[in-house]
Design a protein around this motif. Structure first.
Motif, PDB file in Angstrom:
ATOM      1  N   THR A  42       0.842  -1.187   0.000  1.00  0.00           N
ATOM      2  CA  THR A  42       0.000   0.000   0.000  1.00  0.00           C
ATOM      3  C   THR A  42       0.885   1.248   0.000  1.00  0.00           C
ATOM      4  O   THR A  42       2.080   1.167   0.268  1.00  0.00           O
ATOM      5  N   PHE A  79      -7.273  -0.953  -6.688  1.00  0.00           N
ATOM      6  CA  PHE A  79      -7.602   0.451  -6.466  1.00  0.00           C
ATOM      7  C   PHE A  79      -9.069   0.599  -6.069  1.00  0.00           C
ATOM      8  O   PHE A  79      -9.920  -0.158  -6.558  1.00  0.00           O
ATOM      9  N   LEU A  83     -11.120   6.112  -6.902  1.00  0.00           N
ATOM     10  CA  LEU A  83      -9.808   6.730  -7.051  1.00  0.00           C
ATOM     11  C   LEU A  83      -9.719   7.349  -8.447  1.00  0.00           C
ATOM     12  O   LEU A  83      -9.943   6.663  -9.443  1.00  0.00           O
ATOM     13  N   VAL A  88      -4.405   6.821 -10.681  1.00  0.00           N
ATOM     14  CA  VAL A  88      -4.026   5.463 -11.107  1.00  0.00           C
ATOM     15  C   VAL A  88      -2.964   5.528 -12.198  1.00  0.00           C
ATOM     16  O   VAL A  88      -1.961   4.796 -12.169  1.00  0.00           O
ATOM     17  N   THR A 111      -5.545  -6.112 -12.370  1.00  0.00           N
ATOM     18  CA  THR A 111      -6.012  -5.106 -11.433  1.00  0.00           C
ATOM     19  C   THR A 111      -7.365  -5.522 -10.877  1.00  0.00           C
ATOM     20  O   THR A 111      -8.217  -6.036 -11.621  1.00  0.00           O
ATOM     21  N   THR A 113     -10.560  -4.346  -7.842  1.00  0.00           N
ATOM     22  CA  THR A 113     -11.107  -3.284  -7.008  1.00  0.00           C
ATOM     23  C   THR A 113     -10.814  -3.609  -5.541  1.00  0.00           C
ATOM     24  O   THR A 113     -11.041  -4.726  -5.091  1.00  0.00           O
ATOM     25  N   PRO A 117      -5.584   1.305  -1.965  1.00  0.00           N
ATOM     26  CA  PRO A 117      -4.720   1.037  -3.115  1.00  0.00           C
ATOM     27  C   PRO A 117      -3.554   0.115  -2.749  1.00  0.00           C
ATOM     28  O   PRO A 117      -3.009   0.189  -1.644  1.00  0.00           O
ATOM     29  N   TYR A 119      -0.047  -1.702  -5.055  1.00  0.00           N
ATOM     30  CA  TYR A 119       0.612  -1.805  -6.366  1.00  0.00           C
ATOM     31  C   TYR A 119       1.949  -2.504  -6.205  1.00  0.00           C
ATOM     32  O   TYR A 119       2.643  -2.357  -5.191  1.00  0.00           O
TER      33      TYR A 119
END
Length: 342
Positions: A42, A79, A83, A88, A111, A113, A117, A119
């Protein structure tokens, strides 16, 4: 899972569940191996581009910790639905920039939901089978080098605790206790460290004939050093002797330690690994905290053979790569701790 996929039935999986390391390694042929790893987290900074860049550098680090080069990556992301698409895009652009810097490519990804967030990357790399770094190959006489200063976890925690999300009442109470605000220059230095790839460090290690190494992340310097030392001591008892005063710290790290801006790693790591570590009486509590604290996208800890130390220095100088000699690997008795702080 190791029982489901035993090493005997998958001989080309050279490093996997049976011998945990920084990444999985699969034999392609007699000369080349495939390195596979994944990581994500995060946000730890407010700027979305920088967050993506840090996450990507961190994800690729395990390949460099194994002595390899990154070839291709896949995005792994989650995400919130609300957002902004621009945010993004900035996160993905930051990650893409670091992958390009590694002379690699992003070839897709997935990706979902998610309320918060996250990544990172799934990373595939390659290495020469003869130059692979493993945790379990350090030998007595090796020199211990570290390629980034410590303190990223401490400084990013300081930024969270004293940043824009802090309420006015909490800020007033904290300042009344004499606890400092985050200094922007300190955060900039930490971000610069976290976004620097470990590629040049790995290149220097290969040139120097390094056989043992790891990268410094969530377990802190001492936790990862314990893993390296215990794996290496399986063949012959050794001890990593680390000079606490020689370990580099990012500017401001000791001020924020004094203020108590610490992660949970400062407690969990010594609880889990502390039985393997002995410290001389002169090692300060602040130095111990620094060495136990969690890092994000930290540097490499490499055991450089004496014959390769000069070559290591030369390549680091050519690549403008900083490094610090922080100790040595020594022979030990079986009943001695695998790490000693001096």
């Amino acid at each position: 899972m190791a029982a489901v996929f035993p090493q005997t039935e998958y001989p080309d999986v050279l490093i996997g569940l049976g011998k945990p390391d920084d990444a999985a390694v699969y034999r392609l042929d007699d000369e080349r191996v495939l390195i596979q790893t994944t990581d994500f987290f995060t946000p730890i900074v407010d700027d979305p581009w920088l967050y993506g860049a840090i996450a990507a550098a961190n994800s690729m680090s395990d390949v460099y910790a194994m002595g390899g080069e990154v070839s291709v990556c896949l995005n792994i992301a989650g995400f919130p639905e609300d957002l902004p698409v621009e945010v993004v895009g900035e996160i993905l652009a930051g990650g893409a920039a670091k992958v390009q810097e590694a002379d690699a490519a992003i070839a897709g990804g997935h990706t979902v939901t998610n309320p918060e967030p996250f990544y990172g990357l799934s990373v595939t790399g390659v290495a020469s089978a003869a130059s692979l770094f493993r945790k379990g190959s350090a030998e007595a006489g090796d020199h211990l080098v570290l390629t980034k200063p410590l303190g990223t976890g401490i400084i990013t925690t300081a930024a969270k605790l004293t940043g824009s999300a802090e309420s006015p009442a909490s800020r007033k109470a904290r300042r009344a206790l004499g606890k400092p605000d985050i200094q922007p220059s300190h955060l900039e230095d930490a971000i610069g460290s976290m976004t620097r790839l470990n590629r040049a460090s790995a290149c220097a290690g290969r040139a120097a004939g390094v056989r043992s190494g790891t990268d410094i992340t969530g377990f802190g310097l001492l936790g990862h050093a314990v893993e390296l030392a215990t794996a290496s001591a399986a063949d012959a008892p050794i001890q990593l002797q680390i000079e606490a005063g020689s370990v580099p710290a990012l500017p401001g790290a000791f001020d924020y330690i004094k203020a108590g801006y610490l992660t949970r790693g400062s407690v969990r790591n010594p609880e889990h690994f502390g039985g393997h570590v002995a410290a001389a009486n002169g090692v300060s509590a602040a130095h111990k905290t620094l060495l136990w604290e969690a890092e994000t996208s930290g540097g490499l800890l490499l055991a450089v053979p004496p014959s390769g130390l000069g070559r290591f220095r030369d390549v680091c100088e050519r690549e403008e790569q900083f490094f610090w000699e922080i100790g040595t690997v020594q022979p030990a008795r079986e009943d001695e701790p695998v790490i000693r702080l001096l």
